[in-house]
Design a protein around this motif. Structure first.
Motif, PDB file in Angstrom:
ATOM      1  N   GLY A 275       0.839  -1.196   0.000  1.00 57.81           N
ATOM      2  CA  GLY A 275       0.000   0.000   0.000  1.00 57.81           C
ATOM      3  C   GLY A 275       0.873   1.245   0.000  1.00 57.81           C
ATOM      4  O   GLY A 275       1.713   1.400   0.895  1.00 57.81           O
ATOM      5  N   GLY A 276       0.688   2.116  -0.983  1.00 53.22           N
ATOM      6  CA  GLY A 276       1.482   3.338  -1.058  1.00 53.22           C
ATOM      7  C   GLY A 276       1.923   3.626  -2.477  1.00 53.22           C
ATOM      8  O   GLY A 276       1.658   2.848  -3.404  1.00 53.22           O
ATOM      9  N   ASP A 277       2.610   4.728  -2.651  1.00 54.47           N
ATOM     10  CA  ASP A 277       3.109   5.146  -3.950  1.00 54.47           C
ATOM     11  C   ASP A 277       4.244   4.213  -4.394  1.00 54.47           C
ATOM     12  O   ASP A 277       5.273   4.135  -3.706  1.00 54.47           O
ATOM     13  N   PRO A 278       4.105   3.520  -5.527  1.00 55.60           N
ATOM     14  CA  PRO A 278       5.146   2.586  -5.966  1.00 55.60           C
ATOM     15  C   PRO A 278       6.521   3.230  -6.149  1.00 55.60           C
ATOM     16  O   PRO A 278       7.542   2.546  -6.047  1.00 55.60           O
ATOM     17  N   THR A 279       6.549   4.532  -6.410  1.00 50.76           N
ATOM     18  CA  THR A 279       7.830   5.207  -6.656  1.00 50.76           C
ATOM     19  C   THR A 279       8.448   5.789  -5.379  1.00 50.76           C
ATOM     20  O   THR A 279       9.521   6.390  -5.432  1.00 50.76           O
ATOM     21  N   LEU A 300       3.654   5.061  13.142  1.00 53.21           N
ATOM     22  CA  LEU A 300       3.330   6.348  12.502  1.00 53.21           C
ATOM     23  C   LEU A 300       4.230   7.463  13.007  1.00 53.21           C
ATOM     24  O   LEU A 300       4.482   8.438  12.288  1.00 53.21           O
ATOM     25  N   HIS A 301       4.728   7.336  14.215  1.00 51.63           N
ATOM     26  CA  HIS A 301       5.543   8.390  14.820  1.00 51.63           C
ATOM     27  C   HIS A 301       7.040   8.056  14.797  1.00 51.63           C
ATOM     28  O   HIS A 301       7.829   8.650  15.535  1.00 51.63           O
ATOM     29  N   THR A 302       7.431   7.098  13.963  1.00 47.99           N
ATOM     30  CA  THR A 302       8.846   6.812  13.751  1.00 47.99           C
ATOM     31  C   THR A 302       9.291   7.448  12.434  1.00 47.99           C
ATOM     32  O   THR A 302       8.494   8.066  11.724  1.00 47.99           O
ATOM     33  N   ASP A 303      10.550   7.271  12.099  1.00 53.48           N
ATOM     34  CA  ASP A 303      11.054   7.788  10.819  1.00 53.48           C
ATOM     35  C   ASP A 303      11.030   6.723   9.736  1.00 53.48           C
ATOM     36  O   ASP A 303      11.707   6.847   8.699  1.00 53.48           O
ATOM     37  N   ALA A 304      10.226   5.663   9.930  1.00 54.92           N
ATOM     38  CA  ALA A 304      10.153   4.578   8.950  1.00 54.92           C
ATOM     39  C   ALA A 304       9.490   5.063   7.660  1.00 54.92           C
ATOM     40  O   ALA A 304       8.561   5.868   7.678  1.00 54.92           O
ATOM     41  N   ASP A 305       9.976   4.527   6.551  1.00 54.44           N
ATOM     42  CA  ASP A 305       9.371   4.799   5.247  1.00 54.44           C
ATOM     43  C   ASP A 305       8.330   3.741   4.893  1.00 54.44           C
ATOM     44  O   ASP A 305       7.469   3.979   4.040  1.00 54.44           O
ATOM     45  N   VAL A 306       8.428   2.573   5.531  1.00 50.56           N
ATOM     46  CA  VAL A 306       7.492   1.488   5.253  1.00 50.56           C
ATOM     47  C   VAL A 306       7.373   0.617   6.490  1.00 50.56           C
ATOM     48  O   VAL A 306       8.321   0.510   7.282  1.00 50.56           O
ATOM     49  N   TYR A 307       6.207   0.014   6.656  1.00 53.38           N
ATOM     50  CA  TYR A 307       5.973  -0.912   7.762  1.00 53.38           C
ATOM     51  C   TYR A 307       5.557  -2.248   7.178  1.00 53.38           C
ATOM     52  O   TYR A 307       4.588  -2.333   6.407  1.00 53.38           O
ATOM     53  N   PRO A 326       4.203   6.052   6.890  1.00 56.45           N
ATOM     54  CA  PRO A 326       4.919   5.047   6.103  1.00 56.45           C
ATOM     55  C   PRO A 326       3.992   4.287   5.152  1.00 56.45           C
ATOM     56  O   PRO A 326       2.772   4.212   5.373  1.00 56.45           O
ATOM     57  N   ALA A 327       4.568   3.717   4.123  1.00 56.36           N
ATOM     58  CA  ALA A 327       3.841   2.795   3.264  1.00 56.36           C
ATOM     59  C   ALA A 327       3.605   1.496   4.026  1.00 56.36           C
ATOM     60  O   ALA A 327       4.170   1.285   5.113  1.00 56.36           O
ATOM     61  N   LEU A 328       2.802   0.620   3.478  1.00 57.51           N
ATOM     62  CA  LEU A 328       2.495  -0.648   4.139  1.00 57.51           C
ATOM     63  C   LEU A 328       2.824  -1.823   3.227  1.00 57.51           C
ATOM     64  O   LEU A 328       2.579  -1.771   2.014  1.00 57.51           O
ATOM     65  N   VAL A 329       3.356  -2.869   3.823  1.00 55.24           N
ATOM     66  CA  VAL A 329       3.557  -4.140   3.135  1.00 55.24           C
ATOM     67  C   VAL A 329       2.982  -5.225   4.026  1.00 55.24           C
ATOM     68  O   VAL A 329       3.408  -5.382   5.173  1.00 55.24           O
ATOM     69  N   ASP A 330       1.997  -5.947   3.508  1.00 54.88           N
ATOM     70  CA  ASP A 330       1.329  -7.006   4.257  1.00 54.88           C
ATOM     71  C   ASP A 330       1.761  -8.356   3.695  1.00 54.88           C
ATOM     72  O   ASP A 330       1.596  -8.619   2.501  1.00 54.88           O
ATOM     73  N   VAL A 331       2.336  -9.201   4.557  1.00 53.64           N
ATOM     74  CA  VAL A 331       2.826 -10.505   4.118  1.00 53.64           C
ATOM     75  C   VAL A 331       2.086 -11.607   4.856  1.00 53.64           C
ATOM     76  O   VAL A 331       1.408 -11.357   5.863  1.00 53.64           O
ATOM     77  N   ALA A 332       2.228 -12.830   4.382  1.00 50.46           N
ATOM     78  CA  ALA A 332       1.569 -13.966   5.035  1.00 50.46           C
ATOM     79  C   ALA A 332       2.139 -14.169   6.437  1.00 50.46           C
ATOM     80  O   ALA A 332       3.353 -14.150   6.640  1.00 50.46           O
ATOM     81  N   HIS A 333       1.252 -14.371   7.378  1.00 47.57           N
ATOM     82  CA  HIS A 333       1.644 -14.574   8.776  1.00 47.57           C
ATOM     83  C   HIS A 333       2.636 -15.734   8.884  1.00 47.57           C
ATOM     84  O   HIS A 333       3.680 -15.623   9.540  1.00 47.57           O
ATOM     85  N   TRP A 334       2.323 -16.844   8.245  1.00 52.07           N
ATOM     86  CA  TRP A 334       3.192 -18.020   8.312  1.00 52.07           C
ATOM     87  C   TRP A 334       4.565 -17.724   7.739  1.00 52.07           C
ATOM     88  O   TRP A 334       5.592 -18.086   8.327  1.00 52.07           O
ATOM     89  N   ALA A 335       4.623 -17.040   6.606  1.00 53.04           N
ATOM     90  CA  ALA A 335       5.900 -16.770   5.941  1.00 53.04           C
ATOM     91  C   ALA A 335       6.792 -15.876   6.793  1.00 53.04           C
ATOM     92  O   ALA A 335       8.011 -16.087   6.880  1.00 53.04           O
ATOM     93  N   ALA A 336       6.192 -14.863   7.415  1.00 53.16           N
ATOM     94  CA  ALA A 336       6.977 -13.950   8.244  1.00 53.16           C
ATOM     95  C   ALA A 336       7.615 -14.687   9.413  1.00 53.16           C
ATOM     96  O   ALA A 336       8.798 -14.501   9.719  1.00 53.16           O
ATOM     97  N   GLU A 337       6.838 -15.551  10.067  1.00 48.22           N
ATOM     98  CA  GLU A 337       7.346 -16.226  11.264  1.00 48.22           C
ATOM     99  C   GLU A 337       8.220 -17.430  10.926  1.00 48.22           C
ATOM    100  O   GLU A 337       9.044 -17.849  11.749  1.00 48.22           O
ATOM    101  N   TRP A 338       8.084 -17.965   9.726  1.00 51.39           N
ATOM    102  CA  TRP A 338       8.925 -19.092   9.314  1.00 51.39           C
ATOM    103  C   TRP A 338      10.395 -18.698   9.318  1.00 51.39           C
ATOM    104  O   TRP A 338      11.270 -19.550   9.552  1.00 51.39           O
ATOM    105  N   THR A 339      10.699 -17.411   9.096  1.00 54.51           N
ATOM    106  CA  THR A 339      12.099 -16.976   9.030  1.00 54.51           C
ATOM    107  C   THR A 339      12.852 -17.249  10.328  1.00 54.51           C
ATOM    108  O   THR A 339      14.081 -17.305  10.326  1.00 54.51           O
ATOM    109  N   TRP A 340      12.133 -17.411  11.432  1.00 51.83           N
ATOM    110  CA  TRP A 340      12.777 -17.681  12.723  1.00 51.83           C
ATOM    111  C   TRP A 340      13.259 -19.117  12.846  1.00 51.83           C
ATOM    112  O   TRP A 340      14.222 -19.404  13.558  1.00 51.83           O
ATOM    113  N   LEU A 341      12.613 -20.037  12.145  1.00 55.10           N
ATOM    114  CA  LEU A 341      12.902 -21.456  12.332  1.00 55.10           C
ATOM    115  C   LEU A 341      14.356 -21.811  12.014  1.00 55.10           C
ATOM    116  O   LEU A 341      15.014 -22.490  12.816  1.00 55.10           O
TER     117      LEU A 341
END
Length: 372
Positions: A275-279, A300-307, A326-341
């Motif tokens: 979600g957000g401006d692609p450029t 919203l109150h950080t200096d992040a460009d994307v969450y 910030p812009a938004l990136v929504d990913v699969a719950h399983w995929a995000a947490e799989w990175t810990w394994l």
């Protein structure tokens, strides 16, 4: 090879169960602590398919991120999917251990693993974890009994600072008192002012250990009425870890960053939503493994460009983007947490050494199975 208890102690040392949310259900679900463990499998969810994979591999232990039984149950009959999962593990002697919210915030935990997978440098928590509340206890004791009292305080949990224990400070001085009628003084006589060479002992202790430490003090102190005080210390420090992560990447456009996220995470039908401006230029990245909409106002109150997070709902996401944050990136719950394994698998393998075989399940347990 190690015992199940030894492995549980390692995992709980890295991801203490006391740091889990009050509603969570973490720890050893089933298994004999004295059994030997040579094969450990890791998964996000305990499903019948994952349990079957663990059984087919002859795993001695399955470590899962999501609890199998988040709500209390009175049994686990194989007539339900959860019951079948645990029944399969029990039949083959595969123990089950879960680390959920206690693994989310920790160093080497879920959010950190996800941030590392996405290439974030200079990582910091979005919300640092407050340090454990501390007290300071000060007590006066006859000099010849100081060593005994110091040891008792340490054994009860006082004087542990980082990688050190039995830490204390002692100074000397004179104690004065007059025993009154009814007293049974260790030193001195009734009605006479007494002066004694005393040691002043100061120790720091976790506030949760206050009762135990004071009890140990009174038991070890030679005086009938020991003089001591306990002061609550200000919370000046933060503990390692914390909620979410924020860091820096080499600047790219939002569209390019979305593609990088998709390439870094396991593929799912959910995919990656942006979600957000692609450029838009992306340099500072905030993220939270798992469902992270509870952090939207904070981000919203950080200096992040994307969450980057999972399970974002329509209205909160739309209102967030309307605020020009910030812009938004929504990913699969399983995929995000799989990175810990893979991270915890390597950590455990390094800690136990040769004789321990590990396997990270690649079965996709994300609930979405089609995208049309």
């Amino acid at each position: 090879m190690a015992t199940l208890k030894e492995i549980v102690d390692l995992v709980h040392g890295w991801y203490p169960p006391r740091t889990a949310e009050s509603w969570d259900a973490v720890g050893l679900v089933w298994g004999d602590p004295e059994h030997q463990v040579s094969k450990v499998m890791f998964a996000v969810d305990v499903t019948p398919e994952v349990a079957a994979e663990a059984a087919a591999w002859d795993a001695d232990l399955l470590i899962a991120h999501h609890p199998l039984f988040l709500k209390p149950v009175h049994g686990f009959a194989a007539t339900t999917p959860k019951g079948r999962s645990l029944s399969t593990l029990v039949k083959t002697g595969c123990a089950l251990l879960t680390a959920h919210t206690n693994a989310d915030q920790a160093l080497g935990g879920v959010s950190e693993a996800m941030a590392t997978a996405l290439g974030l440098a200079d990582q910091e928590p979005i919300i640092p974890t407050p340090a454990e509340p501390l007290d300071k206890l000060t007590v006066a004791v006859p000099a010849d009994a100081a060593a005994i009292v110091r040891a008792a305080l340490a054994e009860a949990g006082a004087g542990s600072i980082g990688d050190y224990d039995f830490a204390s400070f002692t100074s000397t001085g004179q104690g004065r008192f007059r025993p009154l009628a009814g007293a049974e003084p260790t030193i001195g006589t009734i009605g006479t002012i007494e002066e004694v060479e005393e040691s002043r002992i100061e120790v720091v202790l976790p506030r949760t250990r206050r009762r135990d430490v004071v009890t140990a003090l009174k038991a070890a102190h030679p005086y009938e009425e020991p003089a001591y005080d306990v002061v609550e210390l200000a919370d000046a420090e933060v503990a390692p870890g914390g909620t979410g992560r924020i860091g820096t990447i080499t600047p790219v456009t939002l569209e390019e960053f979305g593609a990088q996220v998709a390439a870094a995470l396991p593929e799912t039908y959910h995919g990656v939503r942006v979600g957000g401006d692609p450029t838009r230029r992306i340099r500072r990245v905030a993220l939270c493994g798992g469902a992270g909409d509870f952090l939207l106002d904070r981000v919203l109150h950080t200096d992040a460009d994307v969450y980057v997070t999972s399970d974002l709902r329509h209205h909160p996401a739309a209102e967030f983007l309307e605020k020009d944050g910030p812009a938004l990136v929504d990913v699969a719950h399983w995929a995000a947490e799989w990175t810990w394994l893979p991270v915890v698998a390597e950590r455990l393998r390094d800690a136990v050494g040769s004789g321990l075989d590990t396997r990270v399940s690649t079965l996709v347990t994300d609930p979405w199975t089609m995208r049309l």
